[in-house]
Design a protein around this motif. Sequence first.
Motif, PDB file in Angstrom:
ATOM      1  N   TYR A 188       0.842  -1.048  -0.129  1.00 46.46           N
ATOM      2  CA  TYR A 188       0.038  -0.010  -0.131  1.00 46.46           C
ATOM      3  C   TYR A 188       0.929   1.159   0.158  1.00 46.46           C
ATOM      4  CZ  TYR A 188      -2.305   3.965   2.187  1.00 46.46           C
ATOM      5  OH  TYR A 188      -2.763   5.196   2.442  1.00 46.46           O
ATOM      6  N   PHE A 189       1.842   1.216   0.977  1.00 48.33           N
ATOM      7  CA  PHE A 189       2.706   2.386   0.791  1.00 48.33           C
ATOM      8  C   PHE A 189       3.419   2.635  -0.413  1.00 48.33           C
ATOM      9  CE2 PHE A 189       6.926   3.851   1.762  1.00 48.33           C
ATOM     10  CZ  PHE A 189       6.810   5.206   2.593  1.00 48.33           C
ATOM     11  N   GLY A 190       4.100   1.462  -0.752  1.00 51.19           N
ATOM     12  CA  GLY A 190       4.807   1.695  -2.110  1.00 51.19           C
ATOM     13  C   GLY A 190       4.098   2.245  -3.286  1.00 51.19           C
ATOM     14  N   ILE A 191       2.928   1.637  -3.443  1.00 49.98           N
ATOM     15  CA  ILE A 191       2.035   2.180  -4.502  1.00 49.98           C
ATOM     16  C   ILE A 191       1.497   3.596  -4.569  1.00 49.98           C
ATOM     17  CG2 ILE A 191      -0.246   1.719  -5.597  1.00 49.98           C
ATOM     18  CD1 ILE A 191       0.018  -1.172  -4.835  1.00 49.98           C
ATOM     19  N   VAL A 192       1.297   3.923  -3.353  1.00 47.97           N
ATOM     20  CA  VAL A 192       1.101   5.398  -2.888  1.00 47.97           C
ATOM     21  C   VAL A 192       2.142   6.364  -3.426  1.00 47.97           C
ATOM     22  CG1 VAL A 192       0.261   7.235  -1.410  1.00 47.97           C
ATOM     23  CG2 VAL A 192      -1.062   4.801  -1.416  1.00 47.97           C
ATOM     24  N   ILE A 193       3.390   5.632  -2.954  1.00 50.05           N
ATOM     25  CA  ILE A 193       4.510   6.741  -3.016  1.00 50.05           C
ATOM     26  C   ILE A 193       4.765   6.689  -4.528  1.00 50.05           C
ATOM     27  CG2 ILE A 193       7.157   6.698  -2.719  1.00 50.05           C
ATOM     28  CD1 ILE A 193       5.441   8.027  -0.199  1.00 50.05           C
ATOM     29  N   ASN A 194       4.698   5.729  -5.286  1.00 52.44           N
ATOM     30  CA  ASN A 194       5.361   5.549  -6.650  1.00 52.44           C
ATOM     31  C   ASN A 194       4.310   6.380  -7.319  1.00 52.44           C
ATOM     32  OD1 ASN A 194       7.604   3.732  -7.571  1.00 52.44           O
ATOM     33  ND2 ASN A 194       7.011   2.735  -5.560  1.00 52.44           N
ATOM     34  N   ILE A 195       3.086   6.417  -6.954  1.00 51.26           N
ATOM     35  CA  ILE A 195       2.126   7.431  -7.870  1.00 51.26           C
ATOM     36  C   ILE A 195       2.263   8.810  -7.421  1.00 51.26           C
ATOM     37  CG2 ILE A 195      -0.279   7.752  -8.025  1.00 51.26           C
ATOM     38  CD1 ILE A 195      -1.069   4.962  -7.494  1.00 51.26           C
ATOM     39  N   VAL A 196       2.507   9.136  -6.467  1.00 55.87           N
ATOM     40  CA  VAL A 196       2.487  10.814  -5.845  1.00 55.87           C
ATOM     41  C   VAL A 196       3.600  11.260  -6.191  1.00 55.87           C
ATOM     42  CG1 VAL A 196       2.635  12.251  -3.786  1.00 55.87           C
ATOM     43  CG2 VAL A 196       1.047  10.218  -3.845  1.00 55.87           C
TER      44      VAL A 196
END
Length: 207
Positions: A188-196
């Motif tokens: 969850y953290f990685g997906i959000v960061i990679n999008i943001v």
Amino acid sequence: MKESAIILGCFVAGLVIALTEILPESFYTLDFERYANWVLYAMLFFVGVSIGIGDSVLTLVKKLPKSVLWLPVIALLGTWIGSVLAFLIIRILGLELDLFKAVTINSAMGYYSLSAILTTQAWGATIGSVCLLTNLIRELFTIVSVKLLGRVFGRFASTAAGGATVTDTTLPIILKAEGNAILPAVLYFGIVINIVVPFLLTFLLAR
């Protein structure tokens, strides 16, 4: 720390072999990035198998505390605070660095490939190189100190430190240190960061 020392030793050995060119010339023409990706895919495959053997991912997600949803925000805020502190130390040492550039460089959250290209286009090769090294060091720091971070700051500390790298290079190491149950939170953290991060960098560099 023994495992971290082995990982760091392998990295240093690679640097030495590359710099000294002691191996046959044909070795240095290999597509190392391609082979590294396949090794990573294999590690993620075995992580998936180990997760599938135990509880389902959906069950693990339901067990996550609601506070995990704020982890990307907290990690970004912590990174910006650290950027300001690093800027102050650099200025005390008598070196020149713009505060806005320092914050922007660290806002890449370990996404060194994309951030190095964008900052080089915006501010030149020098800042681009600093950005590349800064975010590469973040990844290496996470790899070397993953267990220490978890022991001192809690089980999500290594995830926050890894930033964008938690969906690839640092994922197997974090899972090995903190257990497979942390996988949903890390993803969850990685997906959000990679999008943001791409949008955040584009916004900051456009100013």
